[in-house]
Design a protein around this motif. Sequence first.
Motif, PDB file in Angstrom:
ATOM      1  N   LYS A   1       0.821  -1.199   0.000  1.00 44.12           N
ATOM      2  CA  LYS A   1       0.000   0.000   0.000  1.00 44.12           C
ATOM      3  C   LYS A   1       0.859   1.254   0.000  1.00 44.12           C
ATOM      4  N   LEU A   2       1.950   1.237   0.778  1.00 37.69           N
ATOM      5  CA  LEU A   2       2.869   2.371   0.802  1.00 37.69           C
ATOM      6  C   LEU A   2       3.466   2.598  -0.584  1.00 37.69           C
ATOM      7  N   GLU A   3       3.893   1.513  -1.225  1.00 36.38           N
ATOM      8  CA  GLU A   3       4.450   1.611  -2.572  1.00 36.38           C
ATOM      9  C   GLU A   3       3.420   2.184  -3.544  1.00 36.38           C
ATOM     10  N   SER A   4       2.173   1.729  -3.447  1.00 38.61           N
ATOM     11  CA  SER A   4       1.117   2.220  -4.326  1.00 38.61           C
ATOM     12  C   SER A   4       0.878   3.712  -4.130  1.00 38.61           C
ATOM     13  N   ASP A   5       0.863   4.163  -2.866  1.00 40.58           N
ATOM     14  CA  ASP A   5       0.684   5.589  -2.587  1.00 40.58           C
ATOM     15  C   ASP A   5       1.805   6.411  -3.223  1.00 40.58           C
ATOM     16  N   ILE A   6       3.049   5.949  -3.049  1.00 35.22           N
ATOM     17  CA  ILE A   6       4.192   6.693  -3.583  1.00 35.22           C
ATOM     18  C   ILE A   6       4.114   6.786  -5.099  1.00 35.22           C
ATOM     19  N   ILE A   7       3.775   5.685  -5.755  1.00 36.81           N
ATOM     20  CA  ILE A   7       3.651   5.683  -7.214  1.00 36.81           C
ATOM     21  C   ILE A   7       2.593   6.701  -7.657  1.00 36.81           C
ATOM     22  N   ASP A   8       1.460   6.733  -6.960  1.00 36.56           N
ATOM     23  CA  ASP A   8       0.388   7.668  -7.315  1.00 36.56           C
ATOM     24  C   ASP A   8       0.845   9.118  -7.137  1.00 36.56           C
ATOM     25  N   PHE A   9       1.511   9.412  -6.023  1.00 37.99           N
ATOM     26  CA  PHE A   9       1.950  10.783  -5.782  1.00 37.99           C
ATOM     27  C   PHE A   9       3.034  11.208  -6.779  1.00 37.99           C
ATOM     28  N   LYS A  10       3.959  10.314  -7.089  1.00 34.68           N
ATOM     29  CA  LYS A  10       4.997  10.647  -8.055  1.00 34.68           C
ATOM     30  C   LYS A  10       4.393  10.900  -9.429  1.00 34.68           C
ATOM     31  N   ALA A  11       3.340  10.163  -9.775  1.00 38.14           N
ATOM     32  CA  ALA A  11       2.661  10.378 -11.054  1.00 38.14           C
ATOM     33  C   ALA A  11       2.025  11.770 -11.116  1.00 38.14           C
ATOM     34  N   GLU A  12       1.690  12.334  -9.958  1.00 35.12           N
ATOM     35  CA  GLU A  12       1.121  13.677  -9.890  1.00 35.12           C
ATOM     36  C   GLU A  12       2.199  14.747  -9.766  1.00 35.12           C
ATOM     37  N   GLY A  13       3.469  14.341  -9.836  1.00 40.50           N
ATOM     38  CA  GLY A  13       4.566  15.300  -9.822  1.00 40.50           C
ATOM     39  C   GLY A  13       5.127  15.631  -8.466  1.00 40.50           C
ATOM     40  N   TYR A  14       4.786  14.839  -7.431  1.00 40.39           N
ATOM     41  CA  TYR A  14       5.287  15.101  -6.090  1.00 40.39           C
ATOM     42  C   TYR A  14       6.645  14.444  -5.860  1.00 40.39           C
ATOM     43  N   SER A  15       7.509  15.141  -5.137  1.00 41.57           N
ATOM     44  CA  SER A  15       8.668  14.507  -4.523  1.00 41.57           C
ATOM     45  C   SER A  15       8.213  13.914  -3.197  1.00 41.57           C
ATOM     46  N   ILE A  16       8.958  12.931  -2.699  1.00 45.40           N
ATOM     47  CA  ILE A  16       8.509  12.162  -1.540  1.00 45.40           C
ATOM     48  C   ILE A  16       9.459  12.320  -0.358  1.00 45.40           C
ATOM     49  N   CYS A  17       8.876  12.480   0.814  1.00 49.91           N
ATOM     50  CA  CYS A  17       9.625  12.449   2.071  1.00 49.91           C
ATOM     51  C   CYS A  17       8.887  11.548   3.045  1.00 49.91           C
TER      52      CYS A  17
ATOM     53  N   THR B   1      22.506   4.091  15.620  1.00 53.43           N
ATOM     54  CA  THR B   1      21.323   3.323  16.011  1.00 53.43           C
ATOM     55  C   THR B   1      20.228   4.288  16.468  1.00 53.43           C
ATOM     56  N   THR B   2      18.985   3.865  16.294  1.00 58.68           N
ATOM     57  CA  THR B   2      17.847   4.706  16.674  1.00 58.68           C
ATOM     58  C   THR B   2      16.948   4.041  17.707  1.00 58.68           C
ATOM     59  N   CYS B   3      17.233   2.789  18.081  1.00 57.08           N
ATOM     60  CA  CYS B   3      16.374   2.074  19.028  1.00 57.08           C
ATOM     61  C   CYS B   3      17.215   1.173  19.928  1.00 57.08           C
ATOM     62  N   LYS B   4      17.118   1.378  21.220  1.00 57.19           N
ATOM     63  CA  LYS B   4      17.780   0.553  22.236  1.00 57.19           C
ATOM     64  C   LYS B   4      19.291   0.501  22.073  1.00 57.19           C
ATOM     65  N   ASN B   5      19.854   1.471  21.364  1.00 54.73           N
ATOM     66  CA  ASN B   5      21.302   1.492  21.146  1.00 54.73           C
ATOM     67  C   ASN B   5      21.780   0.259  20.396  1.00 54.73           C
ATOM     68  N   VAL B   6      20.858  -0.393  19.653  1.00 54.81           N
ATOM     69  CA  VAL B   6      21.167  -1.651  18.969  1.00 54.81           C
ATOM     70  C   VAL B   6      20.812  -1.594  17.489  1.00 54.81           C
ATOM     71  N   SER B   7      19.607  -1.142  17.166  1.00 55.32           N
ATOM     72  CA  SER B   7      19.105  -1.248  15.797  1.00 55.32           C
ATOM     73  C   SER B   7      18.841   0.119  15.163  1.00 55.32           C
ATOM     74  N   VAL B   8      18.873   0.133  13.831  1.00 58.78           N
ATOM     75  CA  VAL B   8      18.474   1.301  13.048  1.00 58.78           C
ATOM     76  C   VAL B   8      17.161   0.938  12.360  1.00 58.78           C
ATOM     77  N   ILE B   9      16.056   1.478  12.865  1.00 61.17           N
ATOM     78  CA  ILE B   9      14.741   1.176  12.277  1.00 61.17           C
ATOM     79  C   ILE B   9      13.914   2.438  12.021  1.00 61.17           C
ATOM     80  N   ASP B  10      14.368   3.573  12.552  1.00 59.98           N
ATOM     81  CA  ASP B  10      13.685   4.854  12.328  1.00 59.98           C
ATOM     82  C   ASP B  10      14.430   5.592  11.230  1.00 59.98           C
ATOM     83  N   TYR B  11      13.714   5.919  10.157  1.00 55.77           N
ATOM     84  CA  TYR B  11      14.384   6.427   8.964  1.00 55.77           C
ATOM     85  C   TYR B  11      13.764   7.717   8.460  1.00 55.77           C
ATOM     86  N   LEU B  12      14.606   8.489   7.770  1.00 62.43           N
ATOM     87  CA  LEU B  12      14.154   9.527   6.852  1.00 62.43           C
ATOM     88  C   LEU B  12      14.430   9.019   5.453  1.00 62.43           C
ATOM     89  N   VAL B  13      13.425   9.059   4.596  1.00 59.16           N
ATOM     90  CA  VAL B  13      13.532   8.519   3.244  1.00 59.16           C
ATOM     91  C   VAL B  13      13.091   9.611   2.267  1.00 59.16           C
TER      92      VAL B  13
END
Length: 306
Positions: free
Chosen positions: A134-150, A235-247
Motif C-alpha cells: 500500500k505504501l508503494e502504491s501511494d508513492i507511485i500515485d503521488f509521483k505520477a502527480e509530480g510530487y517529490s517524496i519524504c 542506532t535509533t532504538c535501544k542502542n542496537v538497531s536502526v529502524i527509524d528512517y528519513l527517506v
Amino acid sequence: MHFVKSFDCKTLKFVLLNVCGIISKLCFPDFDKFMLKCDIFCLTETKLDDFDNVDVSVFKFQGVHRIGGLKKFGGIGFFVKDYLWKYVKFVNCNNENCLWFEIDSKLSNEKCMFGVIYIPPESFVYSFVDIFDKLESDIIDFKAEGYSICLLGDFNARTVHLSDFVSVDDFDYQTQCEFRNNLEVLGFVTDRHSEDSVCNKYGYRFSKRCKPLDVHILNLLMFTLLGSDVFIGKTTCKNVSVIDYLVFSPCLFPKIDKFDILPFDPLLSDVHDPISFDFICNSQVHIGHSCSNVKTENNRAPIYMW
C-alpha cells in the motif's frame, strides 16, 4: 488576540520520534519544552483511540489510530505550530500505516508529499508479508502527480548496509555513472554506514522497494552537508538497531540541513532516539502569528526556536 511577529521562514524544524504512547509523555513539562523546539513534530506509536483528546497549546494535531484489538497499539500523527497550520494539508489515503500531508509549495518551494510511517514489527499480529504494498502504491500515485517524496517513521526494517540504489547490473554503465555523478554534485555519495549489525526480512523488502521508486534512506548515507551522523549511521532504538528512517527523493537532498540523531531521553520515548532535521524553505514567505494561545512564563515574551 494581538499581533506578535512577522518573519521570513528560512527553515522548518522537523523532529521524528517513536513516542511509545503520547498521552503519558504530555504529562512531563520537559516534553512540552522539547516540542516547542519543533515546527513539525512527527510521531509514531501514539497509542491513541477515539476517546483521547490531544490538545497542546501552540500546536495543532492530526493523527490516525489503529482500530481494533484489546489494547491501544500503533498510531501515527504530527503536531504543527498554529501559525504554520494553514500551510499544511492532510491527505487521506486510507492507509493505517501512513499519514500523508503536503506543505504548501509557497512555503516549501517544492511540490512535496510527506508521509509519517509506522510499520509493526515482523512478529506482531498486525504485520503481514505485503505490508509495504500500500505504501508503494501511494508513492507511485503521488509521483505520477509530480510530487517529490519524504517519508519519516519507524519502519521496523533493519537494512544494515543493503543498498537502496540501483546497481550497475540494473542499468547500463553510462546511465549508472551519470546517476552517481549527479549525486556527487549534491554533496553525497552512495556508500552506506550503519551501527546496526542485523538485517531482517522487512529490511530486504524495504530496500528492494526503494530502488524502483527512487527514494533513499538518508540517515544511512554519507551526506557531506549534514550533521553528526556522517560516516556513522547511528542506532535509533535501544542502542542496537536502526529502524527509524528519513527517506527522500534525491531532488530533496539539497533541502535538508542540520540532520542529527538526538540523544535518547526516557522522558521522550521508552526506547527510541529522536531524529531532527531542518527543511529549507522559501525565505520570501512572511509568517505572522498571534500570542492568543501562546504559553509564557512570568509574562515574558514567548521564545521560538528554529
